[in-house]
Write a protein that holds these residues in place. Structure first.
Motif, short mmCIF file in Angstrom:
data_model
loop_
_atom_site.label_atom_id
_atom_site.label_comp_id
_atom_site.label_asym_id
_atom_site.label_seq_id
_atom_site.Cartn_x
_atom_site.Cartn_y
_atom_site.Cartn_z
N GLN A 98 0.67 -1.27 -0.06
CA GLN A 98 0.05 0.03 -0.02
C GLN A 98 0.82 1.03 0.18
O GLN A 98 0.36 2.38 -0.33
CB GLN A 98 -0.94 -0.05 1.13
CG GLN A 98 -2.04 -1.10 1.04
CD GLN A 98 -2.96 -1.28 2.23
OE1 GLN A 98 -2.65 -1.94 3.15
NE2 GLN A 98 -4.12 -0.47 2.02
N HIS A 158 1.15 -9.30 4.68
CA HIS A 158 -0.21 -8.65 4.41
C HIS A 158 -0.61 -8.83 2.95
O HIS A 158 -0.71 -7.56 2.19
CB HIS A 158 0.19 -7.06 4.70
CG HIS A 158 -0.99 -6.35 5.22
ND1 HIS A 158 -0.93 -5.63 6.45
CD2 HIS A 158 -2.13 -6.02 4.49
CE1 HIS A 158 -2.28 -4.75 6.31
NE2 HIS A 158 -2.78 -5.22 5.14
N ASN A 210 -1.53 -11.04 8.52
CA ASN A 210 -2.65 -9.94 8.47
C ASN A 210 -4.09 -10.36 8.09
O ASN A 210 -3.93 -10.79 7.04
CB ASN A 210 -2.39 -8.74 7.78
CG ASN A 210 -3.32 -7.54 7.98
OD1 ASN A 210 -3.52 -7.09 9.02
ND2 ASN A 210 -4.22 -7.17 6.87
N GLU A 211 -5.12 -10.32 8.93
CA GLU A 211 -6.37 -10.54 8.46
C GLU A 211 -6.74 -11.78 7.30
O GLU A 211 -7.09 -11.42 6.29
CB GLU A 211 -7.14 -9.28 7.63
CG GLU A 211 -7.02 -8.00 8.47
CD GLU A 211 -7.75 -6.81 7.96
OE1 GLU A 211 -8.03 -6.88 6.87
OE2 GLU A 211 -7.96 -5.80 8.72
N TYR A 243 -13.26 -2.29 12.03
CA TYR A 243 -13.62 -1.30 11.23
C TYR A 243 -15.19 -0.93 11.29
O TYR A 243 -15.68 -0.01 10.80
CB TYR A 243 -13.20 -1.53 9.87
CG TYR A 243 -11.76 -1.24 9.46
CD1 TYR A 243 -11.31 0.10 9.36
CD2 TYR A 243 -10.83 -2.44 9.60
CE1 TYR A 243 -9.79 0.31 9.33
CE2 TYR A 243 -9.64 -2.28 9.40
CZ TYR A 243 -8.96 -0.66 9.26
OH TYR A 243 -7.66 -0.44 9.05
N GLU A 294 -4.96 -2.37 14.01
CA GLU A 294 -5.65 -1.32 12.94
C GLU A 294 -7.21 -0.85 13.53
O GLU A 294 -7.91 -1.55 13.91
CB GLU A 294 -5.86 -1.99 11.76
CG GLU A 294 -4.66 -2.25 10.81
CD GLU A 294 -5.07 -2.73 9.36
OE1 GLU A 294 -6.11 -2.44 9.04
OE2 GLU A 294 -4.18 -3.61 8.91
N TRP A 329 -5.03 3.23 11.62
CA TRP A 329 -4.90 2.84 10.33
C TRP A 329 -5.38 3.94 9.58
O TRP A 329 -6.58 4.35 9.78
CB TRP A 329 -5.70 1.55 9.74
CG TRP A 329 -5.31 1.61 8.27
CD1 TRP A 329 -6.05 2.01 7.22
CD2 TRP A 329 -4.30 0.64 7.97
NE1 TRP A 329 -5.56 1.64 6.02
CE2 TRP A 329 -4.49 0.82 6.33
CE3 TRP A 329 -3.33 -0.21 8.43
CZ2 TRP A 329 -3.47 0.04 5.60
CZ3 TRP A 329 -2.46 -0.71 7.40
CH2 TRP A 329 -2.55 -0.59 6.20
N GLU A 366 -5.41 1.88 -1.46
CA GLU A 366 -6.53 1.08 -0.73
C GLU A 366 -7.06 -0.12 -1.62
O GLU A 366 -8.32 0.07 -1.57
CB GLU A 366 -7.72 2.00 -0.32
CG GLU A 366 -8.95 1.58 0.57
CD GLU A 366 -8.53 0.52 1.62
OE1 GLU A 366 -7.41 0.68 2.29
OE2 GLU A 366 -9.31 -0.37 2.04
N TRP A 367 -6.20 -0.93 -1.92
CA TRP A 367 -6.57 -2.18 -2.43
C TRP A 367 -7.60 -1.93 -3.73
O TRP A 367 -7.32 -1.19 -4.68
CB TRP A 367 -7.11 -3.05 -1.50
CG TRP A 367 -6.06 -3.25 -0.33
CD1 TRP A 367 -6.29 -2.96 0.84
CD2 TRP A 367 -5.04 -4.07 -0.23
NE1 TRP A 367 -5.28 -3.10 1.91
CE2 TRP A 367 -4.17 -3.97 1.02
CE3 TRP A 367 -4.13 -4.67 -1.33
CZ2 TRP A 367 -3.02 -4.27 1.11
CZ3 TRP A 367 -2.86 -5.16 -0.88
CH2 TRP A 367 -2.30 -4.83 0.54
C1 PNW Z 1 -7.89 -3.83 6.29
N1 PNW Z 1 -13.99 -5.84 5.08
O1 PNW Z 1 -8.65 -4.21 5.10
C2 PNW Z 1 -6.49 -4.12 5.93
O2 PNW Z 1 -5.48 -4.73 6.84
C3 PNW Z 1 -5.75 -2.65 5.36
O3 PNW Z 1 -4.77 -2.89 4.73
C4 PNW Z 1 -6.74 -1.79 4.63
O4 PNW Z 1 -5.96 -0.73 4.14
C5 PNW Z 1 -7.69 -1.62 5.73
O5 PNW Z 1 -8.42 -2.71 6.66
C6 PNW Z 1 -9.02 -0.35 5.29
O6 PNW Z 1 -9.88 -1.33 4.34
C7 PNW Z 1 -9.87 -4.57 5.20
O7 PNW Z 1 -14.49 -5.77 3.71
C8 PNW Z 1 -10.55 -4.94 4.05
O8 PNW Z 1 -14.74 -5.90 5.83
C9 PNW Z 1 -11.96 -4.97 3.80
C10 PNW Z 1 -12.48 -5.50 5.10
C11 PNW Z 1 -11.87 -5.21 6.35
C12 PNW Z 1 -10.85 -4.94 6.27
#
Ligand code: PNW
Length: 462
Positions: free
Chosen positions: A18, A119, A164-165, A296, A368, A414, A421-422
């Motif tokens: 990123q 990640h 990560n995740e 989040y 995060e 974060w 942002e992906w």
């Molecule tokens: C996380 N969802 O991603 C990642 O760890 C980060 O790299 C990213 O930039 C950040 O959160 C914000 O998006 C996620 O759909 C992506 O629930 C998608 C989800 C959750 C976290």
């Protein structure tokens, strides 16, 4: 004033793809996000991370900004394909040299490095030759890569996060297909998750057996989870909310803390859920020194009777979500961020207490939490009151959870700076530092000085 424990760790986080850019520099191999983002139609506007924030070249400037904010800790990830261009075999000295410089510069500025080993940027050779996370072989390649990192950086790095995740890799990468590698399956997410858990445990075994005694660090996994609030007081909705959190977080955390998947998943997923051998259960159980949490989002959860489909929320209908039979809705009064994720500070506090309760009060690091908000640059500065109010609310909820007994030891915003942002590309701005992606100029937003003040005081107003 809400005052945090004395040694509470204040940090911020990023990830390699990123921010780094320099996608072909110094012998780096390609990874699945390089390929995915270069595939037409996969990311907004065709954005990719080729240049990103050019952090690979500008890291000294970025660390100077971190120091100015008073950050005590910085979480970043290592790009596996810089260390091993094909994901296996001999390490690439130039890749190791980059992270050595980065780590040394952080330490020289009094900032504690927190490294995430993976990640999402899996070397593409592993995807092509070994089917990536669909193959158990990848778990051994990951452990070998981890060994190189502990060996090269562990004399100075004392905090390690394996993955990560995993939920995002498994569900967005292999069920919805909106993240790399872009597959759509109802069974692959469970197989991928299984291998991720084993990869984590194998890397932890390497650390504990070969490095931990001499280096004296800690190692854990970071998982993301939303909060699910029962939509009504009915038993069916309460069960639905609980089930939803188990399918989200206990999917990964139960194996680590208890040695197996939650019963509700074994019942509902049936033969699509892989089974851990007795030996693997021993390997995975207890394989985290701390609980890494990214958070989040919050939604209301209600029960859906078997056989019925609902159309109020896409997640409720499809594949791994269908296995849950839970419908998700948002309160129309909730404020939404640029990701369309609702701002619900109390959701984080409830989730922290849920984790404490289920896993016997483990040390938790929030690795995060943050939001994307629009940036308006006026006369060389950026006011972001919505981010300040978001952080204020969520930190307040963290404080409440600590007061209620949760062992929360640190918080990483974060993100440090706006970044790639992906699938959403560059216009989703999560950073406390604004990046002008034309000029690469960095401008700290008002939230950066607000956070600097919180760090200094170790307290929040109100
Ligand atoms: C996380 N969802 O991603 C990642 O760890 C980060 O790299 C990213 O930039 C950040 O959160 C914000 O998006 C996620 O759909 C992506 O629930 C998608 C989800 C959750 C976290």
């Amino acid at each position: 004033m809400k005052t945090f424990p004395d040694n509470f760790l204040w940090g911020s986080a990023t990830s390699a793809y990123q921010i780094e850019g320099a996608w072909q520099a110094d012998g780096k191999g390609l990874h699945i996000w390089d390929v995915f983002s270069h595939t037409p139609g996969r990311t907004a506007r065709g954005d990719n991370g080729d240049r990103a924030c050019d952090h690979y070249n500008r890291y000294p400037e970025d660390i100077a900004l971190m120091a100015k904010m008073g950050l005590k800790a910085y979480r970043f990830s290592i790009a596996w394909a810089r260390i091993q261009p094909d994901g296996k075999g001999a390490p690439n000295p130039a890749g190791i040299a980059f992270y050595n410089k980065l780590i040394d510069e952080l330490l020289a500025n009094g900032i504690e490095p927190w490294i995430t080993l993976h990640h999402w940027d899996l070397p593409v050779a592993l995807q092509l030759e070994d089917d990536g996370w669909l193959s158990k072989r990848t778990t051994d390649y990951f452990a070998a890569y981890a060994r190189i990192c502990f060996d090269c950086f562990g004399d100075r790095v004392k905090n390690w996060i394996t993955l990560n995740e995993s939920w995002v890799i498994a569900t967005l990468g292999f069920h919805e297909g909106i993240f790399a590698p872009g597959r759509k399956s109802d069974s692959e997410p469970y197989l991928v998750a299984h291998h991720l858990i084993l990869a984590h445990a194998k890397a932890v075994k390497v650390y504990r057996e070969e490095f931990q005694a001499a280096q004296g660090g800690q190692i854990g996994m970071t998982n993301n989870c939303d909060w699910r609030e029962p939509k009504t007081d009915s038993k069916a909705d309460q069960d639905a909310a609980q089930r939803s959190v188990e399918f989200f977080l206990a999917w990964f955390a139960d194996p680590i803390y208890f040695g197996d998947y939650p019963a509700v998943m074994r019942e509902r997923v049936g033969e699509r859920l892989p089974v851990f051998t007795a030996e693997e259960k021993v390997l995975i159980k207890g394989s985290s020194d701390f609980f890494g949490l990214n958070h989040y989002n919050t939604m209301y959860a209600s029960n859906v009777e078997p056989g019925i489909t609902v159309d109020n929320y896409v997640y409720a209908n499809a594949g791994v979500f269908k296995d849950q039979q839970v419908a998700l809705t948002a309160d129309p009064d909730w404020e939404l961020t640029d990701m369309q994720w609702p701002v619900v500070p109390w959701g984080l506090g409830k989730l922290l207490l849920w984790i404490s309760d289920r896993y016997n009060n483990p040390p938790i690091y929030i690795t995060e939490n943050g939001c994307a908000t629009p940036d308006i640059v006026k006369e060389g500065s950026v006011e972001d009151p919505r981010r300040i109010s978001f952080l204020n609310g969520y930190l307040g909820s963290v404080h409440d959870a600590i007061t209620a007994g949760a062992d929360v030891r640190g918080y990483f915003v974060w993100s440090l700076m706006d970044n790639f942002e992906w699938a959403s590309g560059y216009d989703k701005r999560f950073g406390m530092i604004h990046i002008d992606f034309e000029t690469m100029e960095r401008i700290p937003k008002s939230s950066a000085s607000w956070y600097a003040e919180v760090i200094k005081q170790n307290s929040l107003e109100g």
